[in-house]
Design a protein around this motif. Structure first.
Motif, PDB file in Angstrom:
ATOM      1  N   VAL A 206     -39.828  -0.215 -58.971  1.00 18.13           N
ATOM      2  CA  VAL A 206     -40.678  -0.095 -57.781  1.00 18.13           C
ATOM      3  C   VAL A 206     -40.195   1.057 -56.899  1.00 18.13           C
ATOM      4  N   ASN A 207     -38.874   1.148 -56.703  1.00 17.58           N
ATOM      5  CA  ASN A 207     -38.325   2.242 -55.899  1.00 17.58           C
ATOM      6  C   ASN A 207     -38.620   3.591 -56.543  1.00 17.58           C
TER       7      ASN A 207
ATOM      8  N   ALA B  44     -41.107   4.321 -58.568  1.00 18.83           N
ATOM      9  CA  ALA B  44     -42.541   4.591 -58.447  1.00 18.83           C
ATOM     10  C   ALA B  44     -42.892   5.052 -57.040  1.00 18.83           C
ATOM     11  N   ASN B  45     -42.293   4.432 -56.042  1.00 23.74           N
ATOM     12  CA  ASN B  45     -42.549   4.838 -54.654  1.00 23.74           C
ATOM     13  C   ASN B  45     -42.033   6.248 -54.386  1.00 23.74           C
ATOM     14  N   ALA B  46     -40.862   6.568 -54.919  1.00 24.43           N
ATOM     15  CA  ALA B  46     -40.317   7.915 -54.737  1.00 24.43           C
ATOM     16  C   ALA B  46     -41.184   8.952 -55.428  1.00 24.43           C
ATOM     17  N   TYR B  47     -41.661   8.613 -56.607  1.00 22.46           N
ATOM     18  CA  TYR B  47     -42.545   9.534 -57.332  1.00 22.46           C
ATOM     19  C   TYR B  47     -43.842   9.742 -56.555  1.00 22.46           C
ATOM     20  N   ASN B  48     -44.399   8.686 -56.041  1.00 22.68           N
ATOM     21  CA  ASN B  48     -45.643   8.782 -55.292  1.00 22.68           C
ATOM     22  C   ASN B  48     -45.466   9.627 -54.038  1.00 22.68           C
ATOM     23  N   ALA B  49     -44.321   9.495 -53.376  1.00 24.05           N
ATOM     24  CA  ALA B  49     -44.054  10.287 -52.176  1.00 24.05           C
ATOM     25  C   ALA B  49     -43.849  11.761 -52.504  1.00 24.05           C
TER      26      ALA B  49
ATOM     27  N   ARG C  86     -45.112  13.386 -55.142  1.00 24.39           N
ATOM     28  CA  ARG C  86     -46.223  13.973 -55.899  1.00 24.39           C
ATOM     29  C   ARG C  86     -46.972  15.036 -55.105  1.00 24.39           C
TER      30      ARG C  86
END
Length: 96
Positions: A5-6, A8-13, A15
């Protein structure tokens, strides 16, 4: 501890930082597509002229000229491909 989850959140931020500029993208993509179509039509022309030369419908001079033009187009495409591969390899060598 890094969880999925962390990550994925870092990747989303992150991107948005590496996302291409959509205002400039359509023009460059269109030019790239146009260049690819020009290359494909050049290769189709070589096929047509070669077939015509084999059946005796085209002059040998026209065949040689078309082959020379296609050779130049092929060398250009290979040079561009080499530069793209070189740039990709350079990116891979960058420290993270």
């Amino acid at each position: 501890m890094i969880t999925a989850v962390n990550a994925a959140n870092a990747y989303n931020a992150a991107r948005s930082a590496v996302q291409p500029d959509m205002a400039a993208a359509p023009a460059s993509v269109a030019k790239l597509g146009e260049a690819a179509q020009d290359f494909a039509s050049q290769m189709a022309q070589v096929d047509a002229v070669s077939t015509s030369a084999m059946t005796g419908q085209t002059d040998t001079h026209q065949l040689v000229q078309t082959i020379a033009e296609s050779q130049l187009a092929m060398e250009t495409v290979v040079a561009i491909r080499d530069k793209v591969v070189e740039a990709y390899q350079e990116i891979l060598r960058m420290p993270v």
